[in-house]
Design an enzyme around this catalytic site. Structure first.
Site, PDB file in Angstrom:
ATOM      1  N   GLY A  92      17.168  39.994   8.855  1.00 43.11           N
ATOM      2  CA  GLY A  92      15.807  39.916   9.349  1.00 43.11           C
ATOM      3  C   GLY A  92      14.802  40.294   8.270  1.00 43.11           C
ATOM      4  O   GLY A  92      15.141  40.901   7.248  1.00 43.11           O
ATOM      5  N   CYS A  93      13.540  39.942   8.504  1.00 45.89           N
ATOM      6  CA  CYS A  93      12.509  40.171   7.481  1.00 45.89           C
ATOM      7  C   CYS A  93      12.205  41.660   7.299  1.00 45.89           C
ATOM      8  O   CYS A  93      12.243  42.170   6.167  1.00 45.89           O
ATOM      9  CB  CYS A  93      11.250  39.381   7.816  1.00 45.89           C
ATOM     10  SG  CYS A  93      10.617  39.637   9.487  1.00 45.89           S
TER      11      CYS A  93
END
Length: 323
Positions: free
Chosen positions: A132-133
């Site tokens: 995920g970012c």
């Protein structure tokens, strides 16, 4: 050299659009198809309008496995559905950009795709779970400390992200008139990316049992993540800097800044920039990435390069949108 044939499933969103921009300009990739049920038959450049003149393909609702790599850009929860309903041949490498396969579980053979942590595993893998970012940004700032066993106290985290992190589908908190000139905290202390961050930390430092006190913030800008973290570390700043430089010695996209950085240094690049500052026995760590590139599609291409035996930076030498 023979080109890598790539297919994309879920081609209409922000992440897919960024991935397409990278793939069509990658010197060793041939884009075979872009799958989208809702846009089947429509020209890709009518959805991703910045690609006008760069791509002549239409979206399709048909799958083909005459490819080398398949990217899944579907929503969270949808990747598992796709995986269960479609028999992807063993010879096709799969990179999933959703959160569905990031956590270790029985029967899950997806390798967690953070190259700065699992580069050697990624090179041998057939299936990759792209991080995920927020998870990427925060791990880049914390993993060297876990590697050294220096994470002993709670970590306090404030991280602000651009509006593209919420995806392309409009919502009350992503609408321009709400987001512009505005700021708000969301999912305080229980953001969904914390699970994968803890998993990586425990892999390096099994005795870590402190808290990650994470406050995610919605920013009024389009892209990028700026995270400031602090925790108690009873080590001198020069020793800490040496640790980070050693940990990232083989990481071409991670850079340790000697001066206090700003977000425009990473926007439109696959870079992670880290800054370290000490106040008595408290260590401040600033970590920054572009949420759509190093936090999503750029990292996916980085993983593809490693899986396919290419130079890690191939097709990812991008200029920051500095002005």
């Amino acid at each position: 050299m023979k080109k890598i044939r790539a297919g994309v499933v879920g081609g209409a969103g922000y992440t897919a659009g960024e991935l397409l921009r990278l793939l069509i300009h990658h010197p060793q990739v041939e884009l075979a198809f872009v799958h989208s049920k809702s846009n089947a038959g429509n020209p890709i450049h009518e959805v991703h309008t910045d690609l006008l003149g760069d791509i002549n393909l239409n979206f399709t609702d048909e799958l083909s496995y005459a490819i080398d790599v398949l990217f899944l850009c579907v929503g969270h929860g949808e990747a598992k559905v796709f995986w269960n309903e479609n028999k992807v041949p063993d010879q096709v490498k799969v990179i999933d950009l959703s959160q569905d396969f990031r956590l270790d579980a029985e029967g899950n053979d997806f390798v967690y795709g953070l190259p700065e942590l699992n580069k050697h595993k990624i090179k041998e893998a057939n299936h990759i779970a792209n991080p995920g970012c927020f998870a990427t940004c925060l791990q880049l700032g914390l993993l060297p400390l876990a590697y050294a066993g220096w994470l002993k106290e709670d970590v306090h985290i404030n991280a602000i992200t651009g509006s593209t992190g919420a995806g392309q589908k409009p919502s009350a908190t992503s609408h321009f008139s709400w987001r512009n000139n505005n700021i708000s905290v969301y999912k305080a202390f229980d953001h969904q990316h914390l699970g994968e961050i803890r998993q990586s930390i425990h892999g390096l430092q099994p005795d870590f049992n402190a808290q990650l006190m994470f406050l995610p913030v919605r920013g009024d800008f389009t892209r990028g993540i700026y995270a400031s973290m602090y925790t108690k570390v009873v080590r001198g700043i020069e020793e800490v800097k040496k640790l980070y430089q050693t940990f990232y010695a083989d990481a071409p996209f991670v850079h340790i800044s000697e001066s206090n950085p700003h977000l425009k240094q990473v926007v439109n690049t696959n870079k992670g920039v880290i800054y370290l500052q000490q106040h008595e026995d408290t260590l401040l760590i600033i970590s920054m990435i572009d949420n759509l590139l190093k936090g999503a599609s750029g990292q996916a291409v980085q993983n593809m390069n490693l899986m396919c035996g290419l130079e890690e930076t191939r097709g990812l030498q991008l200029k920051a949108s500095f002005f």
